[in-house]
Motif scaffolding. Structure first.
Motif, PDB file in Angstrom:
ATOM      1  N   GLU A  25       0.660  -1.138  -0.039  1.00 14.01           N
ATOM      2  CA  GLU A  25      -0.042  -0.082   0.000  1.00 14.01           C
ATOM      3  C   GLU A  25       0.933   1.319  -0.199  1.00 14.01           C
ATOM      4  OE1 GLU A  25      -2.795  -0.327   3.277  1.00 14.01           O
ATOM      5  OE2 GLU A  25      -3.903  -1.700   2.513  1.00 14.01           O
ATOM      6  N   ALA A  26       2.198   1.419   0.584  1.00  8.82           N
ATOM      7  CA  ALA A  26       2.598   2.382   0.918  1.00  8.82           C
ATOM      8  C   ALA A  26       3.525   2.651  -0.621  1.00  8.82           C
ATOM      9  CB  ALA A  26       3.706   2.247   1.822  1.00  8.82           C
ATOM     10  N   VAL A  31       3.363   6.619  -1.536  1.00  9.46           N
ATOM     11  CA  VAL A  31       3.615   7.255  -0.342  1.00  9.46           C
ATOM     12  C   VAL A  31       5.208   7.820  -0.517  1.00  9.46           C
ATOM     13  CG1 VAL A  31       4.261   7.408   2.067  1.00  9.46           C
ATOM     14  CG2 VAL A  31       2.104   6.198   1.200  1.00  9.46           C
ATOM     15  N   PRO A  32       5.569   9.011  -0.451  1.00 10.23           N
ATOM     16  CA  PRO A  32       6.922   9.854  -0.803  1.00 10.23           C
ATOM     17  C   PRO A  32       7.770   8.824   0.130  1.00 10.23           C
ATOM     18  CG  PRO A  32       5.457  11.369  -0.704  1.00 10.23           C
ATOM     19  CD  PRO A  32       4.754  10.205  -0.094  1.00 10.23           C
ATOM     20  N   VAL A  33       9.087   8.492  -0.352  1.00 15.84           N
ATOM     21  CA  VAL A  33      10.071   7.856   0.539  1.00 15.84           C
ATOM     22  C   VAL A  33      10.468   8.470   1.832  1.00 15.84           C
ATOM     23  CG1 VAL A  33      10.927   6.543  -1.481  1.00 15.84           C
ATOM     24  CG2 VAL A  33      12.069   8.767  -0.843  1.00 15.84           C
ATOM     25  N   PRO A 237       6.253   8.300  12.171  1.00 13.77           N
ATOM     26  CA  PRO A 237       6.253   7.155  11.560  1.00 13.77           C
ATOM     27  C   PRO A 237       5.186   6.399  10.999  1.00 13.77           C
ATOM     28  CG  PRO A 237       6.544   6.662  14.010  1.00 13.77           C
ATOM     29  CD  PRO A 237       6.273   8.062  13.639  1.00 13.77           C
ATOM     30  N   LEU A 238       5.397   5.545   9.929  1.00 14.43           N
ATOM     31  CA  LEU A 238       4.260   4.870   9.583  1.00 14.43           C
ATOM     32  C   LEU A 238       4.050   3.419   9.817  1.00 14.43           C
ATOM     33  CD1 LEU A 238       4.238   5.848   5.766  1.00 14.43           C
ATOM     34  CD2 LEU A 238       3.162   7.051   7.583  1.00 14.43           C
ATOM     35  N   LEU A 239       5.240   2.956  10.659  1.00 15.61           N
ATOM     36  CA  LEU A 239       5.266   1.696  11.185  1.00 15.61           C
ATOM     37  C   LEU A 239       6.055   1.797  12.392  1.00 15.61           C
ATOM     38  CD1 LEU A 239       6.218  -1.805   9.393  1.00 15.61           C
ATOM     39  CD2 LEU A 239       7.284  -0.952  11.541  1.00 15.61           C
ATOM     40  N   ASP A 258      -4.318   9.656   6.430  1.00 13.85           N
ATOM     41  CA  ASP A 258      -3.979   9.711   5.105  1.00 13.85           C
ATOM     42  C   ASP A 258      -3.199   9.025   4.668  1.00 13.85           C
ATOM     43  OD1 ASP A 258      -2.085  11.149   6.403  1.00 13.85           O
ATOM     44  OD2 ASP A 258      -1.660  12.866   4.707  1.00 13.85           O
ATOM     45  N   ARG A 259      -2.342   7.877   5.518  1.00 15.03           N
ATOM     46  CA  ARG A 259      -1.407   7.038   4.897  1.00 15.03           C
ATOM     47  C   ARG A 259      -1.690   5.638   5.455  1.00 15.03           C
ATOM     48  NH1 ARG A 259       0.061  10.371   0.820  1.00 15.03           N
ATOM     49  NH2 ARG A 259       1.490  11.872   1.385  1.00 15.03           N
TER      50      ARG A 259
END
Length: 319
Positions: A25-26, A31-33, A237-239, A258-259
């Motif tokens: 999904e990322a 999703v920008p690095v 963070p996303l994770l 949104d992410r």
């Protein structure tokens, strides 16, 4: 050679599926690095933390040496526990800390801050590196660098191969982990966040010296973890991956509307291959159940816990 980007030591199941789905999904969601940030606790999440966390063993040996040189220290905790090899006192201090009672933890942290007072940062780094590379785990029959969890090392490499920046966010000292963070976890020293003592700089005409002081600057645990992530990374963070109550705020922080996001909680339920315990993780497990976090069962999700050799642990690097 390409960086290891597979999850071959993860059993097929909900945890592995959640990881793969999150990364897909990322990546496919563009999703920008620079926003692909993953943060991980160290003790009990990336490597073994029983019967005591790795740095605690390091500190206890230092305290025991101090108590041997100064008998008066043996009357006070934590030098008394270190001198008597009383890991039970320390274990109780950690358990009570996660239950909200910091009486014993305060005594231990005072000892920690005083254990290396006056030691300059380069000397401390050398002592840490020597200990980590030359000391065996007390019960597992392998060196401390061989107690990293192979599936988690694969996850770090998998994330990096897909544009993520990994960081360690640990209650252990950042200066303690940095000497081996690159070789073991593939995470450079500047991406290690950990507890820290106060430091003092002195000009000496030869590049200057930074020295540890006898005060703790901050304990990187609980609510301090999101604060330090923001201070060092400037992004959510996303994770986030953890294993204890002290990691709950960090896991909560890894959320954006949104992410895509993923919260991983490592469950130590494999007494045969590692250790089985939930003490200090009760609140985290309740949060995981109530908030849909992904629980990683060491028994069910890890095909292998530890690598068979240090060489197998090392993340592969691009040529």
């Amino acid at each position: 050679m390409k960086a290891r980007d597979d999850l071959s030591n993860w059993n097929e199941g909900a945890a592995k599926a959640a990881i793969v789905q999150f990364v897909e999904e990322a990546v496919t969601g563009n999703v920008p690095v620079e926003e692909r940030i993953a943060v991980f606790d160290a003790d009990g999440t990336l490597w073994c933390e029983k019967p005591v966390p790795v740095e605690v063993d390091f500190i206890l040996r230092r305290l025991a040496d101090q108590a041997e040189s100064d008998p008066k220290l043996r009357e006070h905790q934590p030098w008394k526990a270190a001198h008597e090899h009383d890991n039970g006192w320390l274990g109780q201090a950690i358990t009570e800390h996660y239950a909200g009672d910091d009486t014993k933890a305060a005594l231990f942290l005072d000892g920690v801050s005083r254990a290396f007072a006056g030691v300059d940062v380069e000397d401390f780094e050398a002592q840490s590196a020597s200990f980590l590379r030359g000391t065996k785990h007390p019960t597992l029959g392998r060196g401390y660098l061989e107690t990293a969890y192979l599936p988690m090392l694969e996850l770090l490499a998998y994330l990096e191969a897909n544009g993520f920046t990994n960081r360690i966010v640990s209650g252990s000292g950042g200066d303690f982990i940095r000497p081996i963070s690159q070789e073991l976890f593939g995470i450079p020293p500047e991406r290690v966040i950990g507890s820290a003592s106060e430091l003092r700089y002195a000009s000496d005409g030869n590049g200057g010296t930074i020295t540890h002081q006898a005060q703790l600057a901050f304990l990187d645990d609980g609510g301090q973890k999101p604060i330090q992530i923001w201070t060092h990374a400037g992004r959510r963070p996303l994770l986030a991956g953890g294993n204890s109550n002290g990691d709950v705020p960090m896991l909560e922080f890894a959320h954006r509307q949104d992410r895509p996001s993923l919260r991983l909680l490592v469950l130590h339920d494999d007494a045969e291959r590692e250790f089985a315990y939930t003490s200090g993780a009760e609140t985290a497990l309740k949060q995981a159940d109530g908030n849909g976090w992904t629980v990683v069962s060491m028994k069910e999700d890890f095909a292998t816990v530890f690598a068979t050799s240090p060489a197998a642990l090392a993340p592969e690097k691009e040529k």
